[in-house]
Design a protein around this motif. Structure first.
Motif, short mmCIF file in Angstrom:
data_model
loop_
_atom_site.label_atom_id
_atom_site.label_comp_id
_atom_site.label_asym_id
_atom_site.label_seq_id
_atom_site.Cartn_x
_atom_site.Cartn_y
_atom_site.Cartn_z
N LEU A 1 104.93 7.10 -3.65
CA LEU A 1 103.50 7.06 -3.39
C LEU A 1 103.21 6.57 -1.99
CD1 LEU A 1 100.50 7.14 -4.53
CD2 LEU A 1 100.79 4.67 -4.57
N VAL A 2 103.95 5.55 -1.57
CA VAL A 2 103.76 5.01 -0.22
C VAL A 2 104.09 6.09 0.81
CG1 VAL A 2 104.50 3.27 1.45
CG2 VAL A 2 104.24 2.65 -0.97
N LYS A 3 105.20 6.79 0.62
CA LYS A 3 105.56 7.87 1.55
C LYS A 3 104.49 8.95 1.58
CE LYS A 3 110.58 7.28 0.93
NZ LYS A 3 111.82 7.91 0.42
N ASP A 4 104.02 9.35 0.40
CA ASP A 4 102.99 10.39 0.33
C ASP A 4 101.71 9.92 1.03
OD1 ASP A 4 104.68 12.02 -1.07
OD2 ASP A 4 103.81 11.57 -3.04
N SER A 5 101.37 8.65 0.87
CA SER A 5 100.16 8.12 1.50
C SER A 5 100.27 8.16 3.02
CB SER A 5 99.92 6.68 1.03
OG SER A 5 99.68 6.63 -0.35
N ILE A 6 101.45 7.84 3.53
CA ILE A 6 101.66 7.89 4.98
C ILE A 6 101.54 9.32 5.49
CG2 ILE A 6 103.34 7.50 6.84
CD1 ILE A 6 104.46 5.19 5.10
N GLN A 7 102.13 10.26 4.77
CA GLN A 7 102.03 11.66 5.17
C GLN A 7 100.58 12.13 5.10
OE1 GLN A 7 104.80 13.61 2.54
NE2 GLN A 7 106.59 12.89 3.68
N ASP A 8 99.87 11.75 4.05
CA ASP A 8 98.46 12.10 3.93
C ASP A 8 97.66 11.52 5.09
OD1 ASP A 8 98.99 13.42 1.58
OD2 ASP A 8 98.24 11.83 0.28
N LEU A 9 97.97 10.28 5.44
CA LEU A 9 97.26 9.63 6.54
C LEU A 9 97.39 10.41 7.83
CD1 LEU A 9 95.82 7.28 7.96
CD2 LEU A 9 98.04 6.15 8.16
N PHE A 10 98.62 10.81 8.17
CA PHE A 10 98.82 11.52 9.43
C PHE A 10 98.19 12.91 9.41
CE2 PHE A 10 101.95 8.22 10.28
CZ PHE A 10 101.71 7.99 11.62
N LEU A 11 98.17 13.55 8.26
CA LEU A 11 97.48 14.84 8.16
C LEU A 11 95.98 14.67 8.35
CD1 LEU A 11 99.39 16.50 5.18
CD2 LEU A 11 99.52 17.09 7.61
N ILE A 12 95.43 13.61 7.77
CA ILE A 12 94.00 13.33 7.94
C ILE A 12 93.68 13.04 9.41
CG2 ILE A 12 92.17 11.67 7.41
CD1 ILE A 12 93.49 11.35 4.63
N LEU A 13 94.52 12.22 10.04
CA LEU A 13 94.31 11.90 11.44
C LEU A 13 94.40 13.14 12.32
CD1 LEU A 13 96.30 8.54 11.81
CD2 LEU A 13 93.83 8.85 11.60
N TRP A 14 95.35 14.02 12.00
CA TRP A 14 95.51 15.26 12.77
C TRP A 14 94.27 16.13 12.64
CZ3 TRP A 14 98.31 17.10 16.56
CH2 TRP A 14 98.37 18.47 16.78
#
Length: 199
Positions: free
Chosen positions: A49-62
């Motif tokens: 979940l933590v890994k997925d959240s980090i990936q989601d975060l960077f996609l949102i920022l992009w």
């Protein structure tokens, strides 16, 4: 509250990221993934979940890079963004498999890494284990302030940005936490703690 990053290379990378450079996006993620994973793991034991959240975060920022603050301090900005994202997830749903999420107010776990030089010595390991237990007995917000101040070396203003509170609140939480440690920890252990993290 946003403050300019003290590291010129971070600022350049952030500017390149905002300009839409894919290499900058990839480097920003790779450079900060470990930091964010450690921080995110304080809020959930679910590593995936933590890994997925980090990936989601960077996609949102992009996706939102055109509207992001060009003068943001990269490290606290990313940590604050991940914190908000994970807390929104905590309040809106349960993890895959039906496991209940840890409530924001009752979970923030601090661990000392065995990779750190200062705990390789057996006697020191015993001391740091005792310190870890004392820190984890603190209320969640006090633990988070201690982690951000002494483990991530953020300034009072940066901690306030990450946690979404005032700098004075950060000072108050830190003073209360240190006062608690002083009353429960032998003087020589406290000196060890302060010397390692403050200087």
């Amino acid at each position: 509250m946003n403050s300019t990053s003290p590291f010129p290379e971070d600022r350049v990378l952030w500017q390149d990221f905002l300009a839409g450079e894919v290499r900058a996006f990839e480097k920003l993620m790779s450079d900060n993934f470990r930091l964010l994973f450690r921080y995110g793991s304080k809020f959930s034991k679910d590593r995936e979940l933590v890994k997925d959240s980090i990936q989601d975060l960077f996609l949102i920022l992009w996706e939102k890079r055109d509207n992001l603050n060009p003068d943001a301090a990269v490290k606290p900005y990313l940590m604050a963004s991940l914190r908000r994202l994970m807390h929104r997830q905590v309040s809106s749903r349960t993890w895959v498999g039906g496991e209940a999420l840890q409530e924001e107010d009752d979970y923030f776990e601090i661990e000392f890494s065995v990779e750190d030089d200062y705990i390789r010595n057996e006697a020191t390991h015993s001391r740091t284990h005792h310190l870890q237990k004392l820190i984890n007995a603190l209320p969640r917000r006090q633990k988070e302030v201690v982690y951000l101040k002494f483990f991530q070396e953020l300034s009072r203003e940066q901690i306030a940005e990450v946690m979404g509170v005032s700098p004075q609140t950060v000072s108050n939480l830190l003073q209360i936490a240190i006062r608690h440690l002083k009353t429960h920890w032998k003087a020589e252990f406290l000196i060890f703690f302060l010397l390692h993290f403050l200087f």
